[in-house]
Design an enzyme around this catalytic site. Structure first.
Site, PDB file in Angstrom:
ATOM      1  N   GLY A   1       0.814  -1.198   0.000  1.00 20.42           N
ATOM      2  CA  GLY A   1       0.000   0.000   0.000  1.00 20.42           C
ATOM      3  C   GLY A   1       0.852   1.253   0.000  1.00 20.42           C
ATOM      4  O   GLY A   1       2.072   1.216  -0.195  1.00 20.42           O
TER       5      GLY A   1
ATOM      6  N   GLY B   1       2.546   4.783   1.621  1.00 23.28           N
ATOM      7  CA  GLY B   1       3.072   5.291   2.884  1.00 23.28           C
ATOM      8  C   GLY B   1       4.461   4.798   3.219  1.00 23.28           C
ATOM      9  O   GLY B   1       5.093   4.047   2.479  1.00 23.28           O
TER      10      GLY B   1
ATOM     11  N   GLU C   1      -1.778  -2.916  -6.519  1.00 20.25           N
ATOM     12  CA  GLU C   1      -2.624  -1.786  -6.882  1.00 20.25           C
ATOM     13  C   GLU C   1      -1.752  -0.570  -7.189  1.00 20.25           C
ATOM     14  O   GLU C   1      -1.885   0.072  -8.216  1.00 20.25           O
ATOM     15  CB  GLU C   1      -3.553  -1.508  -5.704  1.00 20.25           C
ATOM     16  CG  GLU C   1      -4.457  -0.325  -5.833  1.00 20.25           C
ATOM     17  CD  GLU C   1      -5.308  -0.161  -4.568  1.00 20.25           C
ATOM     18  OE1 GLU C   1      -6.153  -1.043  -4.322  1.00 20.25           O
ATOM     19  OE2 GLU C   1      -5.112   0.826  -3.841  1.00 20.25           O
TER      20      GLU C   1
ATOM     21  N   GLY D   1      -8.740  -0.521  -2.092  1.00 17.76           N
ATOM     22  CA  GLY D   1      -8.576  -1.902  -2.528  1.00 17.76           C
ATOM     23  C   GLY D   1      -8.193  -2.850  -1.412  1.00 17.76           C
ATOM     24  O   GLY D   1      -7.769  -3.981  -1.676  1.00 17.76           O
TER      25      GLY D   1
END
Length: 380
Positions: free
Chosen positions: A172, A174, A195, A293
């Site tokens: 993800g 970050g 993603e 997602g």
């Protein structure tokens, strides 16, 4: 112009001074599918603005179907790479729902920008499908890493221990995923089906840790649906034969994800309750972001042979005054307890799969900050 309904996900700073400016709301009707700091700042400055921003709950994987099947899109506006010799534009850093919208809208307006990298994709946009062209040479938005906290470094260490040679990665956004990537640079034969593509994942390709040879889907290529990084990262993407972008309803399809073995999915959350359910989108009584997602990849990793799904968070918020491990969630369930596999905080990692409610509560209390553990135990 009146009654202009604008559908979008994850607005950036420039939107706050243009299309989402407070004095334009009303004539412009935002239909937001993923909230960002722009909407939060609007509401913080003027609480009445909240009533003018319509949030639409939708999984990221469902956004193409929403735009294609539920709406009659008048116009799609997007930035593309320069046209190739065959008349095709590349979607570059943003295939996601944008490519689907471009193929179904009645009017398609493209901003052609040489800074947009050319990336191979399944359904490029042909000049015959374009209604109007605008040329621009603005730099793409740049996103850098922020400083890492000691807690995030510790969490990254726990997650890295769950990544074996041959794993297929989804990371993800970050600092935490970036820290995990730095710690797994010595792994071999990794793959990428994610993603979001980032400079940290690109670093694993640079180092040789990622080969994509063991993937069942698109072997030899790193698959993604959108990318965020800096100028050197975008230059690396341009014309890179190792990259392949697809619409988000394909990339985030749990069945498609699960075709790959050893998927490791890493996502963040806001709260975890004592049964393992996660709220990753609601904070302080308001919609903070969206589901995105997360559940797509949690379920995709669960469908993968030897897959690992990780939900991570620091144990506290607001300077240590609030526990993120809670008896009950303050907002909607983003990831249900039935789907959660690993939960990680700076106090450890817990595998919830196959655990009873009592066992889950004991494990999750152990992941909480020590000063909240007695209170959590009394809440059982």
């Amino acid at each position: 112009m009146q009654d202009l309904r604008v559908w979008y996900l994850l607005s950036q700073a420039h939107a706050g001074s243009t299309i989402l400016r407070r004095d334009r709301l009303g004539a412009i009707q935002p239909r937001c599918v993923f909230m960002s700091g722009v909407e939060r700042a609007l509401v913080a400055a003027d609480p009445s603005a909240e009533a003018l921003i319509d949030f639409v709950p939708c999984a990221f994987s469902g956004s193409p179907r929403l735009l294609r099947d539920e709406l009659a899109l008048d116009s799609c506006i997007l930035t593309v790479s320069p046209m190739d010799e065959n008349g095709y534009f590349s979607f570059g850093v943003a295939n996601d729902y944008t490519s689907v919208a471009a193929h179904c809208a009645r009017t398609v307006i493209v901003e052609v920008n040489p800074a947009m990298p050319r990336v191979a994709c399944s359904t490029p946009l042909h000049i015959s499908q374009v209604s109007a062209v605008v040329e621009n040479r603005a730099a793409l938005l740049s996103f850098g890493e922020q400083g890492m906290s000691a807690e995030d470094e510790t969490i990254a260490g726990y997650i890295a221990e769950l990544v074996d040679d041959g794993a297929c990665l989804q990371m993800g956004i970050g600092n935490l995923p970036a820290a995990v990537c730095r710690l797994i640079g010595n792994r071999a034969e990794l793959g990428i089906h994610t993603e979001l593509l980032t400079p940290s994942l690109a670093g694993l390709v640079h180092s040789g840790a990622v080969t994509n040879r063991r993937k069942a889907t698109h072997p030899g290529r790193s698959v993604f649906t959108f990318a965020m990084g800096d100028e050197p990262f975008y230059r690396w993407m341009d014309g890179n034969a190792q990259l392949y972008s697809l619409p988000v309803d394909i990339v985030n399809d749990p069945a498609e994800i699960g075709r790959n073995d050893h998927v490791v999915s890493v996502n963040a959350t806001i709260q975890v309750d004592l049964q393992g359910a996660c709220n990753s989108e609601f904070m302080a009584g308001r919609q903070h972001s969206a589901a995105g997602g997360q559940l797509d990849f949690v379920r995709g990793a669960n469908a993968s042979r030897h897959g690992v799904s990780v939900i991570a968070c620091r144990s506290t918020a607001r300077g240590g005054t609030v526990s993120r491990i809670v008896p009950r969630l303050d907002g909607p369930v983003t990831t249900p307890r039935n789907d959660v596999h690993w939960v990680v905080t700076e106090h450890g990692a817990a595998n919830l799969r196959g655990k009873s409610l009592r066992e889950r509560a004991d494990l999750l209390i152990g992941l909480a900050d020590p000063k909240f553990r007695d209170e959590l135990a009394r809440a059982l």
